[in-house]
Design an enzyme around this catalytic site. Sequence first.
Site, PDB file in Angstrom:
ATOM      1  N   ARG A  65      94.499  28.301  30.089  1.00 42.06           N
ATOM      2  CA  ARG A  65      94.158  27.789  31.005  1.00 42.06           C
ATOM      3  C   ARG A  65      94.878  26.180  31.660  1.00 42.06           C
ATOM      4  O   ARG A  65      94.470  25.940  32.816  1.00 42.06           O
ATOM      5  CB  ARG A  65      92.835  27.693  30.792  1.00 42.06           C
ATOM      6  CG  ARG A  65      92.147  26.855  31.770  1.00 42.06           C
ATOM      7  CD  ARG A  65      90.470  27.955  31.812  1.00 42.06           C
ATOM      8  NE  ARG A  65      89.620  27.004  32.692  1.00 42.06           N
ATOM      9  CZ  ARG A  65      88.704  26.060  32.501  1.00 42.06           C
ATOM     10  NH1 ARG A  65      88.865  25.914  31.077  1.00 42.06           N
ATOM     11  NH2 ARG A  65      87.919  26.028  33.858  1.00 42.06           N
ATOM     12  N   HIS A  69      95.783  25.082  35.613  1.00 39.71           N
ATOM     13  CA  HIS A  69      95.183  24.061  35.356  1.00 39.71           C
ATOM     14  C   HIS A  69      96.159  23.000  36.276  1.00 39.71           C
ATOM     15  O   HIS A  69      96.139  21.849  37.073  1.00 39.71           O
ATOM     16  CB  HIS A  69      93.616  23.507  35.487  1.00 39.71           C
ATOM     17  CG  HIS A  69      92.644  24.227  35.574  1.00 39.71           C
ATOM     18  ND1 HIS A  69      91.763  23.531  34.928  1.00 39.71           N
ATOM     19  CD2 HIS A  69      92.604  25.615  35.506  1.00 39.71           C
ATOM     20  CE1 HIS A  69      90.516  24.399  35.736  1.00 39.71           C
ATOM     21  NE2 HIS A  69      91.131  25.957  35.592  1.00 39.71           N
ATOM     22  N   HIS A 196      93.797  33.691  32.908  1.00 43.01           N
ATOM     23  CA  HIS A 196      93.675  32.790  33.006  1.00 43.01           C
ATOM     24  C   HIS A 196      91.729  32.835  33.301  1.00 43.01           C
ATOM     25  O   HIS A 196      91.147  31.278  33.396  1.00 43.01           O
ATOM     26  CB  HIS A 196      94.172  31.657  34.190  1.00 43.01           C
ATOM     27  CG  HIS A 196      95.499  31.698  34.219  1.00 43.01           C
ATOM     28  ND1 HIS A 196      96.147  30.725  33.191  1.00 43.01           N
ATOM     29  CD2 HIS A 196      96.682  31.794  34.735  1.00 43.01           C
ATOM     30  CE1 HIS A 196      97.357  30.817  33.228  1.00 43.01           C
ATOM     31  NE2 HIS A 196      97.879  31.520  33.725  1.00 43.01           N
TER      32      HIS A 196
END
Length: 329
Positions: A65, A69, A196
């Site tokens: 993740r 991001h 994700h």
Amino acid sequence: MIKMRPSKLSLVSVILSVLLFSQCVLSQLQVGFYKDTCRLVEFTVKEEVVKAIIKDRGLAAALMRMHFHDCFVRGCDASILLDSTPSSIAEKDSFANNPSLRGYEVIDNAKARLEVVCKGVVSCADIVAFAARDSVEMAGGLGYDVPAGRRDGRTSLASEIIGNLPPPTFNVDQLTQMFANKGFTQEEMVTLSGGHTLGRSHCSSFSDRLYNFSGTLKQDASLDPTYAAKLKQQCPQGSTDPNVVVPMTSTPSIADAGYYIDILANRGLFTSDHTLLTSPATANQVAENAKNPIQWKAKFAAAMVKMGQLDVLTGSEGEIRANCRVIKS
């Protein structure tokens, strides 16, 4: 104990290699970028990732993740790692990342070791990309070669989160447009969503589905009632405790098709999960991924390679940070 499995030559790996080569030409990144300057870079990063995930299986999802991001805001330039300053709030302290995003210490540890043996050579952005790949493998997904040569950015602004990271309240049209803005097809959007959304979420991210759907006090009717009741037990109305978290899928530490199976059973945690069933095209993709988990793993690996090349800095652009949390003075 989590065991690493040796990768096997297969049709999937050949296809990924072809895709990788064509994408590397365009982005100026290269597989084996550090072969002459820091040969042990990938081994060192993997060693830190394995040690961390053995202690905390949830870090596999967290590191995947983190890469997502990072890349969706300013490109894959490690801007997600920069600390806030007295004059500027950084991405990591935005509502989308704090307190939910974690695993920074894994990157710090790898960087510290690499600075000892290859001072000023390996970028933090490449470490994040390597760590994400290693996390996919540790979580049971397919491994893939990571083209490297990214350099680190010098700016990180929490204000840039809006409009770049998809919020959990987005519908399918909004998601499709946001991913298209980053160069992804709708199928790639559905594919990436399955990886994700691993890990855990704080109650505030989905409380609208339990307590305030469409301006009423009723829960979202699309939620499986048994699943909704369980969530309400874990997340009482009005809960703001940052320590209360729930898994985002039924298999939060495994890179598998569980996300798609959950959606088909009306157990998608977020509005952005359930909305994939509201379009015939995305609903078909959800069903296909649920039915063919190996195929999804191959598509996810290819999508991760593509994502890792979003708006990268190369050559003389950016810098190579000595400390991933601060820019060079």
